[in-house]
Scaffold this motif. Structure first.
Motif, PDB file in Angstrom:
ATOM      1  N   TYR A  65      -3.078   7.315  -7.199  1.00 17.44           N
ATOM      2  CA  TYR A  65      -2.680   6.903  -5.842  1.00 17.44           C
ATOM      3  C   TYR A  65      -1.246   7.355  -5.562  1.00 17.44           C
ATOM      4  O   TYR A  65      -0.354   6.537  -5.355  1.00 17.44           O
ATOM      5  CB  TYR A  65      -2.761   5.377  -5.695  1.00 17.44           C
ATOM      6  CG  TYR A  65      -4.055   4.777  -6.192  1.00 17.44           C
ATOM      7  CD1 TYR A  65      -5.220   4.841  -5.428  1.00 17.44           C
ATOM      8  CD2 TYR A  65      -4.114   4.127  -7.424  1.00 17.44           C
ATOM      9  CE1 TYR A  65      -6.408   4.285  -5.885  1.00 17.44           C
ATOM     10  CE2 TYR A  65      -5.298   3.568  -7.889  1.00 17.44           C
ATOM     11  CZ  TYR A  65      -6.441   3.654  -7.114  1.00 17.44           C
ATOM     12  OH  TYR A  65      -7.607   3.103  -7.563  1.00 17.44           O
ATOM     13  N   SER A  68       0.532   5.962  -2.401  1.00 16.24           N
ATOM     14  CA  SER A  68       0.878   4.547  -2.546  1.00 16.24           C
ATOM     15  C   SER A  68       2.042   4.373  -3.517  1.00 16.24           C
ATOM     16  O   SER A  68       2.921   3.540  -3.298  1.00 16.24           O
ATOM     17  CB  SER A  68      -0.323   3.742  -3.042  1.00 16.24           C
ATOM     18  OG  SER A  68      -1.315   3.693  -2.045  1.00 16.24           O
ATOM     19  N   LEU A 107      -2.089  -0.457  -1.342  1.00 11.87           N
ATOM     20  CA  LEU A 107      -2.510  -0.003  -2.671  1.00 11.87           C
ATOM     21  C   LEU A 107      -3.695  -0.828  -3.159  1.00 11.87           C
ATOM     22  O   LEU A 107      -4.669  -0.288  -3.688  1.00 11.87           O
ATOM     23  CB  LEU A 107      -1.338  -0.088  -3.659  1.00 11.87           C
ATOM     24  CG  LEU A 107      -1.652   0.184  -5.121  1.00 11.87           C
ATOM     25  CD1 LEU A 107      -2.272   1.565  -5.308  1.00 11.87           C
ATOM     26  CD2 LEU A 107      -0.378   0.066  -5.963  1.00 11.87           C
ATOM     27  N   ARG A 109      -5.964  -2.286  -1.369  1.00 11.80           N
ATOM     28  CA  ARG A 109      -7.158  -1.831  -0.635  1.00 11.80           C
ATOM     29  C   ARG A 109      -7.715  -0.538  -1.218  1.00 11.80           C
ATOM     30  O   ARG A 109      -8.914  -0.384  -1.374  1.00 11.80           O
ATOM     31  CB  ARG A 109      -6.837  -1.632   0.846  1.00 11.80           C
ATOM     32  CG  ARG A 109      -6.767  -2.934   1.651  1.00 11.80           C
ATOM     33  CD  ARG A 109      -6.726  -2.681   3.149  1.00 11.80           C
ATOM     34  NE  ARG A 109      -5.551  -1.936   3.563  1.00 11.80           N
ATOM     35  CZ  ARG A 109      -4.363  -2.469   3.836  1.00 11.80           C
ATOM     36  NH1 ARG A 109      -4.179  -3.772   3.759  1.00 11.80           N
ATOM     37  NH2 ARG A 109      -3.352  -1.697   4.212  1.00 11.80           N
ATOM     38  N   LYS A 110      -6.833   0.388  -1.589  1.00  9.22           N
ATOM     39  CA  LYS A 110      -7.280   1.670  -2.182  1.00  9.22           C
ATOM     40  C   LYS A 110      -7.976   1.418  -3.526  1.00  9.22           C
ATOM     41  O   LYS A 110      -8.985   2.043  -3.825  1.00  9.22           O
ATOM     42  CB  LYS A 110      -6.108   2.611  -2.355  1.00  9.22           C
ATOM     43  CG  LYS A 110      -5.620   3.209  -1.064  1.00  9.22           C
ATOM     44  CD  LYS A 110      -4.474   4.160  -1.306  1.00  9.22           C
ATOM     45  CE  LYS A 110      -3.955   4.715   0.019  1.00  9.22           C
ATOM     46  NZ  LYS A 110      -2.820   5.621  -0.185  1.00  9.22           N
ATOM     47  N   ALA A 113     -11.369  -0.036  -2.894  1.00  5.12           N
ATOM     48  CA  ALA A 113     -12.281   0.954  -2.323  1.00  5.12           C
ATOM     49  C   ALA A 113     -12.744   1.973  -3.361  1.00  5.12           C
ATOM     50  O   ALA A 113     -13.824   2.554  -3.216  1.00  5.12           O
ATOM     51  CB  ALA A 113     -11.600   1.672  -1.159  1.00  5.12           C
ATOM     52  N   SER A 114     -11.965   2.171  -4.412  1.00  4.05           N
ATOM     53  CA  SER A 114     -12.314   3.196  -5.391  1.00  4.05           C
ATOM     54  C   SER A 114     -13.252   2.661  -6.481  1.00  4.05           C
ATOM     55  O   SER A 114     -13.652   3.391  -7.363  1.00  4.05           O
ATOM     56  CB  SER A 114     -11.047   3.782  -6.022  1.00  4.05           C
ATOM     57  OG  SER A 114     -10.414   2.818  -6.834  1.00  4.05           O
TER      58      SER A 114
END
Length: 115
Positions: A65, A68, A107, A109-110, A113-114
């Motif tokens: 990331y 981020s 971060l 949320r990422k 989502a991953s």
């Protein structure tokens, strides 16, 4: 490492990142409370805790990331420095903490989502 090995490494890092971000969000909220109540001692104590926590998992964030990572660093470094200043500028500290909270939530949320 093969591509599948890299995938295993990044999915193994996700819980560590999630845990680290959750801890930082909690510390950041404590920091925000210390600013609003004018608790200078708590501000000076909490700023370095954010950095220490970030250091414990930032190497897992940087490769997966990078945006981020840069965003968190943009707010964290000046926040920690400002929290250790002889005279605390609470308006600046609050602004930096708000930015840090936003970047940490992004971060998180990422990471979610991953998975």
């Amino acid at each position: 490492p093969t591509p599948s090995d890299a995938g295993k490494a990044t999915s193994a890092a996700a819980p560590e990142v999630r845990s680290g971000v959750t801890t930082m969000l909690s510390i950041s909220e404590t920091f925000k409370d210390a600013i609003s109540t004018g608790d200078d001692a708590k501000i000076k104590e909490t700023g370095p805790q954010l950095e220490t926590t970030w250091r414990s998992f930032e190497d897992s964030v940087k490769p997966k990331y990078p945006d981020s990572y840069e965003e968190v660093e943009k707010y964290l470094d000046p926040l920690v420095a400002a929290s250790q200043a002889k005279t605390l500028d609470k308006a600046v500290l609050a602004e930096l903490d708000d930015g840090l909270l936003r970047s940490l939530k992004g971060l998180l949320r990422k990471v979610a989502a991953s998975n």
